[in-house]
Design an enzyme around this catalytic site. Structure first.
Site, PDB file in Angstrom:
ATOM      1  N   GLU A 140       0.948  -0.952   0.296  1.00 11.28           N
ATOM      2  CA  GLU A 140      -0.030   0.166  -0.461  1.00 11.28           C
ATOM      3  C   GLU A 140       1.208   1.290   0.333  1.00 11.28           C
ATOM      4  O   GLU A 140       1.270   1.409   0.940  1.00 11.28           O
ATOM      5  CB  GLU A 140      -0.912   0.101   1.374  1.00 11.28           C
ATOM      6  CG  GLU A 140      -1.931   1.003   0.889  1.00 11.28           C
ATOM      7  CD  GLU A 140      -2.147   0.793   2.696  1.00 11.28           C
ATOM      8  OE1 GLU A 140      -3.126   2.481   1.976  1.00 11.28           O
ATOM      9  OE2 GLU A 140      -2.295   0.713   3.500  1.00 11.28           O
ATOM     10  N   GLU A 237     -11.813   2.709   6.096  1.00 14.03           N
ATOM     11  CA  GLU A 237     -11.295   2.747   6.856  1.00 14.03           C
ATOM     12  C   GLU A 237     -10.694   4.389   7.370  1.00 14.03           C
ATOM     13  O   GLU A 237      -9.890   4.771   6.473  1.00 14.03           O
ATOM     14  CB  GLU A 237      -9.427   2.387   5.777  1.00 14.03           C
ATOM     15  CG  GLU A 237      -8.622   2.371   6.934  1.00 14.03           C
ATOM     16  CD  GLU A 237      -7.433   1.501   6.748  1.00 14.03           C
ATOM     17  OE1 GLU A 237      -6.019   1.089   7.650  1.00 14.03           O
ATOM     18  OE2 GLU A 237      -6.911   2.613   5.351  1.00 14.03           O
TER      19      GLU A 237
END
Length: 255
Positions: A140, A237
């Site tokens: 990520e 998130e």
């Protein structure tokens, strides 16, 4: 178009024990969960909560390392290979125990010239070890505002690293928040890299709060990502501005 949403329990219902947070996510209407660092919770307790709710676990992170020393991931840090691989082993073992489908291998903060080679070597280790269980390895890019000095900063670099690593089970964790916070057009970034994306996450830009406000119109964007070919869950998130329940109005509307 019907969209599916997963609750990231690293930010949502953090006041609850993790198994109870899984149950809360089910009650709220999420159809999956994802985790940050669940290792303090017994895997069998998690497995029981998941069985009760029927929710799949989409992923969890490798350990950040020594927080007192400022670690935020280990796998791109030259000289820390033993620690990095221990963290990968721990994450894969926990993922297998609870049936998680992916592990996010955290790169860490480094500007060392050997960082890229170190990261690729550790990703190959992770991917090879994960392959028999069918677990996907995710990487990520994280924006410089949230994690100054983090090695992996953009999706272009992530895509190049995946190509060089040469393992089919390494994918990009595409976080719309990090892309937007870096000042890049999210839809264009998605289109450029969608063939390598394994999971999509989102939160308001710039404050990382609930996604029904901020600079990005997610009610418009997320269906476009689905129309562009993304078939997975969208990972919520975000950091609630108040309680998790108080900010869930977006979920009923978009689901």
């Amino acid at each position: 178009m019907s969209l599916s949403f997963s609750a990231n329990l690293g930010f949502l219902w953090t006041e609850l024990p993790l198994p109870d947070a899984v149950r809360a996510a089910k009650r709220a209407g999420f159809t999956a969960v994802e985790l940050h660092w669940p290792y303090a919770t017994d895997a069998m307790e998690m497995k029981q909560a998941l069985a009760e709710t029927g929710l799949p676990v989409l992923g969890l992170n490798t350990s950040r390392g020594n927080l007192e020393n400022g670690d935020f991931g280990l796998s791109a840090l030259p000289g820390r290979e033993r620690d990095a691989r221990a963290a990968i082993d721990q994450a894969l073992a926990y993922a297998e125990a609870i049936g998680a489908s992916a592990v996010h291998v955290m790169a860490g903060k480094t500007g060392a010239p050997e960082a890229r080679e170190t990261f690729i070597d550790n990703l190959r280790y992770a991917a090879d070890k994960a392959a028999p269980s069918g677990i996907t390895i995710l990487i990520e890019p994280i924006n410089r505002h949230d994690a100054p000095g983090y090695f992996l900063r953009d999706n272009e670099t992530a895509a190049a690293i995946i190509a060089e690593a040469g393992r089919a089970n390494i994918r990009i964790m595409f976080d719309c928040y990090h892309v937007g916070r870096a000042g890049k057009p999210v839809l264009e970034e998605f289109e450029a890299h969608k063939d390598r994306i394994g999971h999509v996450q989102f939160a308001a830009v710039p404050d990382r709060g609930e996604p029904d406000s901020g600079e990005i119109d997610f009610a418009c964007l997320l269906p476009k990502l689905a129309e562009g070919g993304y078939r997975g869950h969208f990972g919520a998130e975000y950091r609630p501005r108040s309680t998790t329940e108080a900010g869930l109005g977006w979920l009923a509307a978009w689901r």
